[in-house]
Motif scaffolding. Structure first.
Motif, PDB file in Angstrom:
ATOM      1  N   GLY A   1      81.277  13.244-106.942  1.00 41.20           N
ATOM      2  CA  GLY A   1      81.371  14.495-107.685  1.00 41.20           C
ATOM      3  C   GLY A   1      80.699  15.705-107.060  1.00 41.20           C
ATOM      4  O   GLY A   1      80.861  16.814-107.528  1.00 41.20           O
TER       5      GLY A   1
ATOM      6  N   ARG B   1      89.507  14.617-111.386  1.00 42.54           N
ATOM      7  CA  ARG B   1      88.181  14.644-112.023  1.00 42.54           C
ATOM      8  C   ARG B   1      88.243  15.457-113.308  1.00 42.54           C
ATOM      9  O   ARG B   1      87.467  16.397-113.501  1.00 42.54           O
ATOM     10  CB  ARG B   1      87.121  15.192-111.051  1.00 42.54           C
ATOM     11  CG  ARG B   1      87.510  16.506-110.378  1.00 42.54           C
ATOM     12  CD  ARG B   1      86.348  17.080-109.589  1.00 42.54           C
ATOM     13  NE  ARG B   1      86.743  18.258-108.847  1.00 42.54           N
ATOM     14  CZ  ARG B   1      86.791  19.490-109.352  1.00 42.54           C
ATOM     15  NH1 ARG B   1      86.459  19.707-110.603  1.00 42.54           N
ATOM     16  NH2 ARG B   1      87.162  20.502-108.598  1.00 42.54           N
TER      17      ARG B   1
ATOM     18  N   ASN C   1      77.058  13.163-103.835  1.00 47.22           N
ATOM     19  CA  ASN C   1      76.376  13.618-105.041  1.00 47.22           C
ATOM     20  C   ASN C   1      74.962  14.100-104.723  1.00 47.22           C
ATOM     21  O   ASN C   1      74.254  13.494-103.911  1.00 47.22           O
ATOM     22  CB  ASN C   1      76.304  12.487-106.066  1.00 47.22           C
ATOM     23  CG  ASN C   1      77.677  12.181-106.650  1.00 47.22           C
ATOM     24  OD1 ASN C   1      78.680  12.732-106.194  1.00 47.22           O
ATOM     25  ND2 ASN C   1      77.717  11.322-107.641  1.00 47.22           N
TER      26      ASN C   1
ATOM     27  N   ILE D   1      74.609  14.490-110.817  1.00 41.81           N
ATOM     28  CA  ILE D   1      75.815  13.928-111.441  1.00 41.81           C
ATOM     29  C   ILE D   1      75.367  12.713-112.251  1.00 41.81           C
ATOM     30  O   ILE D   1      74.877  11.736-111.675  1.00 41.81           O
ATOM     31  CB  ILE D   1      76.841  13.485-110.373  1.00 41.81           C
ATOM     32  CG1 ILE D   1      77.093  14.606-109.347  1.00 41.81           C
ATOM     33  CG2 ILE D   1      78.143  13.027-111.047  1.00 41.81           C
ATOM     34  CD1 ILE D   1      77.768  15.835-109.882  1.00 41.81           C
TER      35      ILE D   1
ATOM     36  N   SER E   1      85.485   9.242-111.031  1.00 42.91           N
ATOM     37  CA  SER E   1      85.398  10.467-110.221  1.00 42.91           C
ATOM     38  C   SER E   1      83.956  10.961-110.068  1.00 42.91           C
ATOM     39  O   SER E   1      83.640  11.679-109.127  1.00 42.91           O
ATOM     40  CB  SER E   1      86.269  11.580-110.810  1.00 42.91           C
ATOM     41  OG  SER E   1      85.851  11.897-112.130  1.00 42.91           O
ATOM     42  N   TRP E   2      83.064  10.544-110.977  1.00 39.49           N
ATOM     43  CA  TRP E   2      81.655  10.962-110.874  1.00 39.49           C
ATOM     44  C   TRP E   2      81.017  10.475-109.568  1.00 39.49           C
ATOM     45  O   TRP E   2      80.052  11.073-109.084  1.00 39.49           O
ATOM     46  CB  TRP E   2      80.851  10.425-112.061  1.00 39.49           C
ATOM     47  CG  TRP E   2      80.731   8.920-112.057  1.00 39.49           C
ATOM     48  CD1 TRP E   2      81.620   8.025-112.553  1.00 39.49           C
ATOM     49  CD2 TRP E   2      79.686   8.147-111.461  1.00 39.49           C
ATOM     50  NE1 TRP E   2      81.196   6.746-112.327  1.00 39.49           N
ATOM     51  CE2 TRP E   2      80.010   6.789-111.657  1.00 39.49           C
ATOM     52  CE3 TRP E   2      78.496   8.479-110.794  1.00 39.49           C
ATOM     53  CZ2 TRP E   2      79.190   5.757-111.200  1.00 39.49           C
ATOM     54  CZ3 TRP E   2      77.678   7.457-110.335  1.00 39.49           C
ATOM     55  CH2 TRP E   2      78.026   6.105-110.547  1.00 39.49           C
ATOM     56  N   LYS E   3      81.573   9.387-109.008  1.00 39.21           N
ATOM     57  CA  LYS E   3      80.937   8.789-107.833  1.00 39.21           C
ATOM     58  C   LYS E   3      80.970   9.715-106.623  1.00 39.21           C
ATOM     59  O   LYS E   3      80.139   9.602-105.726  1.00 39.21           O
ATOM     60  CB  LYS E   3      81.654   7.480-107.464  1.00 39.21           C
ATOM     61  CG  LYS E   3      81.383   6.341-108.423  1.00 39.21           C
ATOM     62  CD  LYS E   3      82.089   5.086-107.967  1.00 39.21           C
ATOM     63  CE  LYS E   3      81.739   3.912-108.872  1.00 39.21           C
ATOM     64  NZ  LYS E   3      82.543   2.730-108.532  1.00 39.21           N
TER      65      LYS E   3
ATOM     66  N   PRO F   1      81.742  21.003-107.866  1.00 42.07           N
ATOM     67  CA  PRO F   1      82.256  19.637-107.918  1.00 42.07           C
ATOM     68  C   PRO F   1      83.178  19.352-106.730  1.00 42.07           C
ATOM     69  O   PRO F   1      83.722  20.277-106.128  1.00 42.07           O
ATOM     70  CB  PRO F   1      83.043  19.605-109.228  1.00 42.07           C
ATOM     71  CG  PRO F   1      83.462  21.019-109.465  1.00 42.07           C
ATOM     72  CD  PRO F   1      82.404  21.891-108.833  1.00 42.07           C
TER      73      PRO F   1
ATOM     74  N   ASN G   1      82.790  18.042-115.772  1.00 43.82           N
ATOM     75  CA  ASN G   1      82.124  17.735-114.511  1.00 43.82           C
ATOM     76  C   ASN G   1      80.669  18.211-114.471  1.00 43.82           C
ATOM     77  O   ASN G   1      80.236  18.920-113.560  1.00 43.82           O
ATOM     78  CB  ASN G   1      82.900  18.310-113.308  1.00 43.82           C
ATOM     79  CG  ASN G   1      84.369  17.902-113.274  1.00 43.82           C
ATOM     80  OD1 ASN G   1      85.236  18.688-112.949  1.00 43.82           O
ATOM     81  ND2 ASN G   1      84.659  16.666-113.632  1.00 43.82           N
TER      82      ASN G   1
ATOM     83  N   ARG H   1      74.972   9.296-114.053  1.00 48.40           N
ATOM     84  CA  ARG H   1      75.545   7.977-113.771  1.00 48.40           C
ATOM     85  C   ARG H   1      75.980   7.319-115.087  1.00 48.40           C
ATOM     86  O   ARG H   1      75.612   7.802-116.167  1.00 48.40           O
ATOM     87  CB  ARG H   1      74.509   7.135-113.023  1.00 48.40           C
ATOM     88  CG  ARG H   1      74.245   7.706-111.613  1.00 48.40           C
ATOM     89  CD  ARG H   1      72.948   7.232-111.009  1.00 48.40           C
ATOM     90  NE  ARG H   1      71.806   7.648-111.814  1.00 48.40           N
ATOM     91  CZ  ARG H   1      70.553   7.256-111.602  1.00 48.40           C
ATOM     92  NH1 ARG H   1      70.288   6.442-110.592  1.00 48.40           N
ATOM     93  NH2 ARG H   1      69.576   7.680-112.377  1.00 48.40           N
TER      94      ARG H   1
ATOM     95  N   ASN I   1      77.964  11.726-118.207  1.00 46.96           N
ATOM     96  CA  ASN I   1      78.866  10.949-117.362  1.00 46.96           C
ATOM     97  C   ASN I   1      80.292  10.968-117.912  1.00 46.96           C
ATOM     98  O   ASN I   1      81.268  10.880-117.171  1.00 46.96           O
ATOM     99  CB  ASN I   1      78.356   9.511-117.218  1.00 46.96           C
ATOM    100  CG  ASN I   1      79.247   8.674-116.308  1.00 46.96           C
ATOM    101  OD1 ASN I   1      80.111   7.945-116.779  1.00 46.96           O
ATOM    102  ND2 ASN I   1      79.054   8.816-115.002  1.00 46.96           N
TER     103      ASN I   1
ATOM    104  N   TRP J   1      83.353  13.176-116.658  1.00 47.95           N
ATOM    105  CA  TRP J   1      84.066  12.859-115.413  1.00 47.95           C
ATOM    106  C   TRP J   1      85.103  11.780-115.721  1.00 47.95           C
ATOM    107  O   TRP J   1      84.737  10.717-116.240  1.00 47.95           O
ATOM    108  CB  TRP J   1      83.092  12.323-114.353  1.00 47.95           C
ATOM    109  CG  TRP J   1      82.089  13.320-113.897  1.00 47.95           C
ATOM    110  CD1 TRP J   1      80.888  13.588-114.469  1.00 47.95           C
ATOM    111  CD2 TRP J   1      82.202  14.180-112.762  1.00 47.95           C
ATOM    112  NE1 TRP J   1      80.238  14.570-113.761  1.00 47.95           N
ATOM    113  CE2 TRP J   1      81.032  14.942-112.703  1.00 47.95           C
ATOM    114  CE3 TRP J   1      83.184  14.368-111.788  1.00 47.95           C
ATOM    115  CZ2 TRP J   1      80.800  15.901-111.703  1.00 47.95           C
ATOM    116  CZ3 TRP J   1      82.963  15.308-110.801  1.00 47.95           C
ATOM    117  CH2 TRP J   1      81.788  16.071-110.772  1.00 47.95           C
TER     118      TRP J   1
END
Lengths: 524, 258
Positions: free
Chosen positions: A221, A254, A182, A202, A217-219, A245, A258, A204, A210, A213
């Motif tokens: 991204g 994801r 990220n 991205i 999946s954001w972790k 992404p 996004n 959190r 957030n 996502w």
């Protein structure tokens, strides 16, 4: 007397400082930022080289940097001294002759990514490194004033973009989005290197966006910050285009828009707080980073003056936004071969054509993943009112697969693409009307099939650019007619600049392994 | 005495080199079964960087496509898979020894040249067809003899596969390869140049004429240029020749090595 003059010249160079005022109103002889000015118009006020005499332009000097064969550095020039960079390297050159003044080499540096240039402020030169440090060098000696870690090297980050200085802060970003790392933007104190703020690309958990996502999946991204930005001092906002992404080609894991991948964001320079964002390609599955440099213009739009931003995106659309609010004003394709969207909604969101996503067996998409344009900078000429860019026509076949994220900077694309062998690929320089995006002229770069140089515009009405064939050319800004060219015979992947020393205008570009500067002969 | 010592050292070095060749052989062999098992493992572990079927590497070399990688030994490939390549993005894969050797076998099968496994046939008759009925030598050179307008075939067997050679003879290409696109250029002075385009940009053209001479032209000399989409290379050798003649021609071409 001669000795006194020499002493004076030496003293002049030694005292050269770049002030806030200089950055706000760059003297035409200097090229002080990646985009040439905070609005990133890449339009020089120098006018010694004209459509009439450009045919006499000749190479003044060449400086080779052999550690890479694809230099992407945009040179900066401060009072006759040029600063250029490659991964782990910075050079100070006499801008009249290319003679080296000093060089900085980062020992044991990694080989991650290219390097796109330096920033200057006060007596310091700033560079991002392949091991994700921001290093400040003394502009006179190349000695390290300070260095600070932008990201943990072992996480796999690197910092390929040119840092950006505004109001005593150095803005620096990171690459690694294709590895599921990220991104963020940092502001450091220009004198000390102390971190002032950090903004994550991205959101959190608990932060707005957030929810765009699915699951965790954001972790991983992505959303890299690997180029540079623009700045409006009146609004106090910096503008930065964000990367794709991850995983690039597999959107299934994801689901959602996004955010803020493939958006341009406006951040308050003082606090790093997000003022607004505009996402060009929600939920992209083709690796269409939106890092392309935004150009800021104050222009008439629908009968009134507006602060607009023009951005040509890798997804093939040209956008005009209101840069105070982020409001979408207008958008239109700048390429002919575009099959993934039928247009844009009144809010600027793409109207998707179903079934153009990557598949296990491959799917046809135009433009391909390499995109319709990329890191090579566009330019704007306020006299012609035209936005100039390097545009690529062509299609590809995109594949998706399943891939597990691996920490440490490993590929997390979930497979890739090939450029369609059935399609002829072709590079163009195109001139678009700033507010309508209408194509006013195009110059086909014969035999050029992949990305070459960015562009500059001159007050005398020239456009300089280059291609993957190594041809560096001057075009008439009004018609696109070629007026001069020089065969460097090495793929050009950087954007040119213009500067002046002792009253003589130069144009310089990194071409393959060489920095080359051009000027008119003395007898001109 | 000194000379004798040198000789002994040389002999020892040669023997060691011989041992090295032995040591570099894949212990699982190179049978189709091993390579097929390797292909499955390859597709699970390698495609993200090296591309599907190793033909289109996005972040790493296209293993099947790059001639410069062909000389890498089995042991070199095995070491790269098991230890990674320092200073590059190539990681150690952490597979079992046998699985690593299976991937080695697959990569080697992708790279097998025609000369490694030349097809059976009457080589002498193939050569006669090359110079006669097939008219190959009109355009192609072998060992410095023949026409210049087509690619040099002197080392064809070492740098191409049997499959690719057969395709070149029997399957029409949508686009001629770079450097071999046929063009006819009409110059402003009324003359004409016909040949293949070696290079071009907006300002100049470099053409190898059907007269086997180089023609260096400036764009402003040109009245008009006509490009052929089709390659000059015929693709009808499966009808132009009898089946046995084509087999013999392939047998001859596959054995062409420098």
């Amino acid at each position: 007397m001669l000795r006194i003059t020499l002493l004076f010249l030496v003293a002049h160079v030694a005292l050269a400082q770049v002030s806030n005022q200089d950055l706000l109103n760059p003297p035409p002889e200097n090229w002080l930022t990646y985009g040439g000015s905070y609005d990133s118009q890449r339009h020089t006020k120098l006018d010694e080289i004209t459509p009439g005499n450009v045919k006499n332009l000749q190479a003044a000097w060449i400086f080779p940097i052999t550690s890479t064969n694809r230099l992407q550095t945009v040179p900066l020039v401060v009072d006759g001294v040029m600063y250029v960079s490659a991964p782990n390297e910075v050079y100070a050159l006499d801008a009249r002759s290319g003679r080296e003044i000093w060089q900085y080499r980062r020992a044991n540096g990694l080989n991650r990514g290219p390097n796109r240039g330096v920033a200057v402020f006060g007596n310091l030169v700033y560079v991002g490194t392949p091991d994700a440090y921001l290093v400040a060098l003394d502009a006179r000696t190349g000695t390290v004033a300070w260095e600070t870690q932008i990201a943990k090297t072992s996480d796999g980050y690197f910092s390929p973009g040119a840092p950006f200085v505004a109001d005593g802060k150095v803005i620096a970003g990171v690459g690694g989005g294709d590895n599921g790392l990220n991104g963020w933007l940092d502001a450091y104190d220009a004198e000390t290197g102390k971190l002032i703020w950090r903004w994550y690309t991205i959101p959190r958990p608990g932060e707005p966006g957030n929810e765009t996502w699915a699951g965790d999946s954001w972790k991983t991204g992505g959303g890299g910050t690997w180029l540079s930005g623009s700045y409006d001092p009146e609004l106090g906002l910096i503008y930065w285009g964000l990367g794709n992404p991850a995983p690039d080609f597999d959107g299934d894991i994801r689901k959602g828009d996004n955010l803020y991948t493939e958006s341009v964001v406006a951040l308050d320079l003082k606090t790093g707080k997000l003022k607004w964002h505009f996402q060009f390609t929600p939920h992209d599955v083709h690796d269409w980073d939106s890092v392309e440099i935004p150009i800021l213009v104050d222009a008439q739009f629908n009968g009134r003056m507006r602060k607009v931003m023009a951005h040509a995106d890798r997804n093939g659309f040209y956008y005009v936004l209101d840069r105070e609010t982020g409001e979408f004003l207008h958008g239109t394709p700048f390429i002919d071969q575009l099959n993934w969207a039928t247009g844009l909604t009144p809010e600027g969101r793409p109207i998707r054509v179903p079934g153009v996503e990557p598949t296990l067996t491959g799917n046809f998409v135009c433009p391909s993943t390499s995109g319709a344009t990329n890191w090579m900078s566009p330019a704007y000429n306020p006299v012609t009112g035209l936005f100039y860019l390097a545009a690529k026509e062509g299609c590809g076949v995109s594949f998706k697969g399943r891939q597990e994220f691996r920490p440490g900077g490993f590929d997390f694309k979930a497979t890739g693409y090939i450029e369609s062998p059935e399609e002829p690929w072709q590079m163009y320089v195109r001139a678009l009307d700033l507010t309508t995006g209408e194509r006013k002229w195009e110059y086909m770069q014969v035999n050029a099939k992949s990305y070459g140089a960015g562009l500059i515009s001159t007050a005398s009405g020239l456009i300089f650019g280059g291609d993957d064939q190594g041809t560096f050319a001057a075009l008439d800004a009004r018609t696109g007619a070629p007026l001069w060219h020089f065969e460097t015979n090495y793929r050009i992947s950087a954007s040119p600049i213009s500067y002046a020393v002792n009253g003589h205008q130069y144009v310089a570009v990194a071409a393959g392994v060489n920095i080359i500067a051009f000027r008119l002969p003395d007898t001109n | 005495m000194f000379r004798a010592i040198v000789l002994i050292i040389l002999l020892a070095a040669a023997a060691w080199a011989q041992r090295g060749v032995q040591r570099n052989t894949n212990p699982l062999g190179s049978s189709p079964e091993v390579a097929t098992a390797g292909r499955a493992l390859y597709n699970q572990n390698c495609t993200n960087c090296h591309g599907l079927d190793a033909t289109a590497g996005d972040r790493a070399p296209a293993l099947a496509a790059q001639r410069s990688y062909n000389r890498t030994s089995d042991q070199d490939l095995f070491d790269a898979l098991t230890k990674g390549i320092p200073g590059t993005g190539m990681p150690a894969l952490g597979l079992s020894t046998d699985d690593s050797w299976r991937i080695v076998a697959y990569i080697r099968s992708l790279r097998a040249s025609a000369a490694d496994f030349p097809p059976k046939g009457d080589v002498a008759q193939g050569e006669a067809i090359y110079n006669g009925k097939g008219e190959c030598s009109t355009c192609h050179t072998i060992g410095g003899r023949g026409g210049l307008i087509g690619p040099d075939l002197t080392n064809l067997g070492a740098r191409s596969s049997v499959r690719r050679i057969r395709e070149a003879l029997t399957v029409a290409k949508p686009h001629p390869p770079a450097g071999y696109r046929p063009v006819t250029v009409h110059l402003k002075d009324g003359s004409m140049v016909r040949g293949v385009l070696k290079n071009e940009n907006n300002f100049s053209l470099q053409i190898l004429g059907t007269d086997d001479q180089l023609h260096l032209l400036s764009s402003n000399e040109i009245e008009r240029m006509v490009r052929d989409d089709a390659s000059l290379m015929p693709s009808d050798y499966d009808t132009r020749l009898a089946a046995e003649e084509l087999t013999n021609l392939l047998a001859y071409l596959s054995r062409l090595v420098r």
